[in-house]
Structures are given as C-alpha cells and as structure tokens.
Design a protein around this motif. Structure first.
Motif, PDB file in Angstrom:
ATOM      1  N   PRO A  36       0.846  -1.185   0.000  1.00  0.00           N
ATOM      2  CA  PRO A  36       0.000   0.000   0.000  1.00  0.00           C
ATOM      3  C   PRO A  36       0.891   1.247   0.000  1.00  0.00           C
ATOM      4  N   VAL A  37       0.447   2.272  -0.692  1.00  0.00           N
ATOM      5  CA  VAL A  37       1.172   3.537  -0.736  1.00  0.00           C
ATOM      6  C   VAL A  37       0.440   4.499   0.193  1.00  0.00           C
ATOM      7  N   VAL A  38       1.170   5.011   1.178  1.00  0.00           N
ATOM      8  CA  VAL A  38       0.564   5.849   2.213  1.00  0.00           C
ATOM      9  C   VAL A  38       1.222   7.228   2.197  1.00  0.00           C
ATOM     10  N   GLU A  39       0.365   8.251   2.218  1.00  0.00           N
ATOM     11  CA  GLU A  39       0.830   9.633   2.283  1.00  0.00           C
ATOM     12  C   GLU A  39      -0.058  10.374   3.271  1.00  0.00           C
ATOM     13  N   ALA A  40       0.550  11.120   4.187  1.00  0.00           N
ATOM     14  CA  ALA A  40      -0.182  11.861   5.213  1.00  0.00           C
ATOM     15  C   ALA A  40      -1.183  10.952   5.940  1.00  0.00           C
ATOM     16  N   GLU A  41      -0.718   9.742   6.250  1.00  0.00           N
ATOM     17  CA  GLU A  41      -1.483   8.750   7.016  1.00  0.00           C
ATOM     18  C   GLU A  41      -2.740   8.246   6.313  1.00  0.00           C
ATOM     19  N   ARG A  42      -2.801   8.403   4.993  1.00  0.00           N
ATOM     20  CA  ARG A  42      -3.929   7.896   4.204  1.00  0.00           C
ATOM     21  C   ARG A  42      -3.405   7.042   3.058  1.00  0.00           C
ATOM     22  N   VAL A  43      -4.136   5.979   2.734  1.00  0.00           N
ATOM     23  CA  VAL A  43      -3.774   5.138   1.604  1.00  0.00           C
ATOM     24  C   VAL A  43      -4.122   5.883   0.325  1.00  0.00           C
ATOM     25  N   VAL A  44      -3.113   6.048  -0.540  1.00  0.00           N
ATOM     26  CA  VAL A  44      -3.314   6.779  -1.791  1.00  0.00           C
ATOM     27  C   VAL A  44      -3.110   5.887  -3.012  1.00  0.00           C
ATOM     28  N   GLY A  45      -2.770   4.620  -2.781  1.00  0.00           N
ATOM     29  CA  GLY A  45      -2.580   3.710  -3.897  1.00  0.00           C
ATOM     30  C   GLY A  45      -2.044   2.371  -3.448  1.00  0.00           C
ATOM     31  N   MET A  46      -1.778   1.548  -4.448  1.00  0.00           N
ATOM     32  CA  MET A  46      -1.202   0.222  -4.228  1.00  0.00           C
ATOM     33  C   MET A  46      -0.130   0.050  -5.290  1.00  0.00           C
ATOM     34  N   PHE A  47       1.034  -0.448  -4.885  1.00  0.00           N
ATOM     35  CA  PHE A  47       2.135  -0.645  -5.814  1.00  0.00           C
ATOM     36  C   PHE A  47       2.503  -2.120  -5.792  1.00  0.00           C
ATOM     37  N   THR A  48       2.512  -2.753  -6.969  1.00  0.00           N
ATOM     38  CA  THR A  48       2.738  -4.194  -7.053  1.00  0.00           C
ATOM     39  C   THR A  48       4.081  -4.518  -7.694  1.00  0.00           C
ATOM     40  N   ASP A  49       4.458  -5.781  -7.571  1.00  0.00           N
ATOM     41  CA  ASP A  49       5.690  -6.228  -8.220  1.00  0.00           C
ATOM     42  C   ASP A  49       5.589  -6.073  -9.739  1.00  0.00           C
ATOM     43  N   ARG A  50       4.391  -6.206 -10.278  1.00  0.00           N
ATOM     44  CA  ARG A  50       4.196  -5.991 -11.715  1.00  0.00           C
ATOM     45  C   ARG A  50       4.448  -4.525 -12.075  1.00  0.00           C
ATOM     46  N   ASP A  51       3.924  -3.618 -11.244  1.00  0.00           N
ATOM     47  CA  ASP A  51       4.180  -2.189 -11.451  1.00  0.00           C
ATOM     48  C   ASP A  51       5.681  -1.908 -11.448  1.00  0.00           C
ATOM     49  N   LEU A  52       6.381  -2.535 -10.523  1.00  0.00           N
ATOM     50  CA  LEU A  52       7.825  -2.356 -10.411  1.00  0.00           C
ATOM     51  C   LEU A  52       8.542  -2.820 -11.673  1.00  0.00           C
ATOM     52  N   ALA A  53       8.208  -4.010 -12.118  1.00  0.00           N
ATOM     53  CA  ALA A  53       8.862  -4.563 -13.311  1.00  0.00           C
ATOM     54  C   ALA A  53       8.584  -3.716 -14.545  1.00  0.00           C
ATOM     55  N   LEU A  54       7.330  -3.319 -14.731  1.00  0.00           N
ATOM     56  CA  LEU A  54       6.983  -2.521 -15.910  1.00  0.00           C
ATOM     57  C   LEU A  54       7.605  -1.130 -15.863  1.00  0.00           C
ATOM     58  N   ALA A  55       7.688  -0.540 -14.682  1.00  0.00           N
ATOM     59  CA  ALA A  55       8.285   0.790 -14.554  1.00  0.00           C
ATOM     60  C   ALA A  55       9.760   0.762 -14.929  1.00  0.00           C
ATOM     61  N   VAL A  56      10.482  -0.214 -14.409  1.00  0.00           N
ATOM     62  CA  VAL A  56      11.913  -0.313 -14.696  1.00  0.00           C
ATOM     63  C   VAL A  56      12.138  -0.617 -16.176  1.00  0.00           C
ATOM     64  N   ALA A  57      11.335  -1.508 -16.729  1.00  0.00           N
ATOM     65  CA  ALA A  57      11.489  -1.850 -18.147  1.00  0.00           C
ATOM     66  C   ALA A  57      11.150  -0.655 -19.036  1.00  0.00           C
ATOM     67  N   ASP A  58      10.121   0.089 -18.676  1.00  0.00           N
ATOM     68  CA  ASP A  58       9.688   1.228 -19.486  1.00  0.00           C
ATOM     69  C   ASP A  58      10.731   2.344 -19.511  1.00  0.00           C
ATOM     70  N   ARG A  59      11.307   2.652 -18.387  1.00  0.00           N
ATOM     71  CA  ARG A  59      12.236   3.781 -18.302  1.00  0.00           C
ATOM     72  C   ARG A  59      13.678   3.384 -18.587  1.00  0.00           C
ATOM     73  N   ASP A  60      14.001   2.111 -18.444  1.00  0.00           N
ATOM     74  CA  ASP A  60      15.347   1.602 -18.702  1.00  0.00           C
ATOM     75  C   ASP A  60      16.407   2.390 -17.929  1.00  0.00           C
ATOM     76  N   VAL A  61      16.117   2.597 -16.630  1.00  0.00           N
ATOM     77  CA  VAL A  61      17.071   3.246 -15.727  1.00  0.00           C
ATOM     78  C   VAL A  61      17.163   2.417 -14.453  1.00  0.00           C
ATOM     79  N   VAL A  62      18.098   2.765 -13.602  1.00  0.00           N
ATOM     80  CA  VAL A  62      18.222   2.030 -12.347  1.00  0.00           C
ATOM     81  C   VAL A  62      17.021   2.344 -11.453  1.00  0.00           C
ATOM     82  N   PRO A  63      16.505   1.350 -10.746  1.00  0.00           N
ATOM     83  CA  PRO A  63      15.303   1.541  -9.927  1.00  0.00           C
ATOM     84  C   PRO A  63      15.420   2.644  -8.880  1.00  0.00           C
TER      85      PRO A  63
END
Length: 151
Positions: A36-63
C-alpha cells in the motif's frame, strides 16, 4: 465472514517518494508482491511487483532513480475491516485485483487483504465464508484477458 477475520494486520507500506529499489527490497523482506502507498497517514494507492517490473522496463534506468508517485494509477481500491468477504469478492472481480489495503474510516492503513487470505480461510460447506467455487470464479475474472482486437 468479515474482512477483519482474514486480513493481515501487519501490512508494510511505502510512500509516493519511495524509490523503486527500496520498494523491491521491502517486497523481498515481506515475501509479498504488493505494498500500500501511504501519504499523510492515508492510503493513496497500491504498488505491485508488476508495477515495479513494468516501470523499470519502461524507463530503462536504475530503480533507485524512479519514484512510486510516477507510476500510481490514480484509482485507489480499498476495503474496510467490517465489510463482508462476499461483498469484497464482488469488488475484487469488478476491479480485477487480487489485493486490497484495509482502511479505517479516515483512509488510514489497518492491514492488507488478498485473495490468498480469503482462500486460506474458506471452509467449503460451512456456510461461514465464501465457497471454493466463489473464490475460483473471482480468480478467473481477475485473470481474464480482454478479447483481442481484430482489425
């Protein structure tokens, strides 16, 4: 059966400014594929391992050069501890997700609920929770691929 009966209360989280290398290490530590992604003590999203893999592949930079905030969808799907598990299964099917942050009335993180947690608690024929059929139907709907577009 209520969400509070099957949820994991010890959920770890990250913030929008967390870099993806740290996210990956956190996921490895907990042996799970979602934070879960939390900001100012509220849940603002969810980040998954799939999101991680696609983000790194898309940008082709170090995580460590990437931040969670740049990959959040804007839609936040959550549930509450006092919700009925059957209703939550309907939402999992509709939203086509496997995991939900469990939040309090103010949107603060109380825990995490996954389809795996629900399946582990299922008691076929007991009448207390979802059936294997309902869980299987939910999983089938979540993983259903859209129909191919024919041109």
């Amino acid at each position: 059966m209520k969400v509070q009966d099957v949820m994991r209360r010890e959920a770890r989280s990250c913030g929008p400014e967390t870099d993806l290398a740290t996210v990956g290490r956190l996921m490895a530590e907990i042996g799970g594929g979602a934070l879960p992604v939390v900001e100012a003590e509220r849940v603002v999203g969810m980040f998954t391992d799939r999101d991680l893999a696609l983000a790194v592949a898309d940008r082709d930079v170090v995580p460590s050069d990437l931040r969670v905030r740049d990959f959040l969808s804007g839609e936040v799907f959550v549930c509450r501890a006092d919700e009925d598990v059957h209703a939550v299964l309907e939402n999992l099917r509709a939203w086509r997700v496997r995991r939900l942050p469990v939040v309090d009335r103010r949107g603060g993180l109380e825990g995490l609920l996954s389809l795996d947690d629900i399946a582990a608690a299922a008691r076929e024929g007991s009448g207390e929770g979802p059936t294997w059929s309902e869980i299987g139907h939910t999983l089938a709907e979540i993983v259903r691929h859209p129909l191919p577009i024919h041109r």
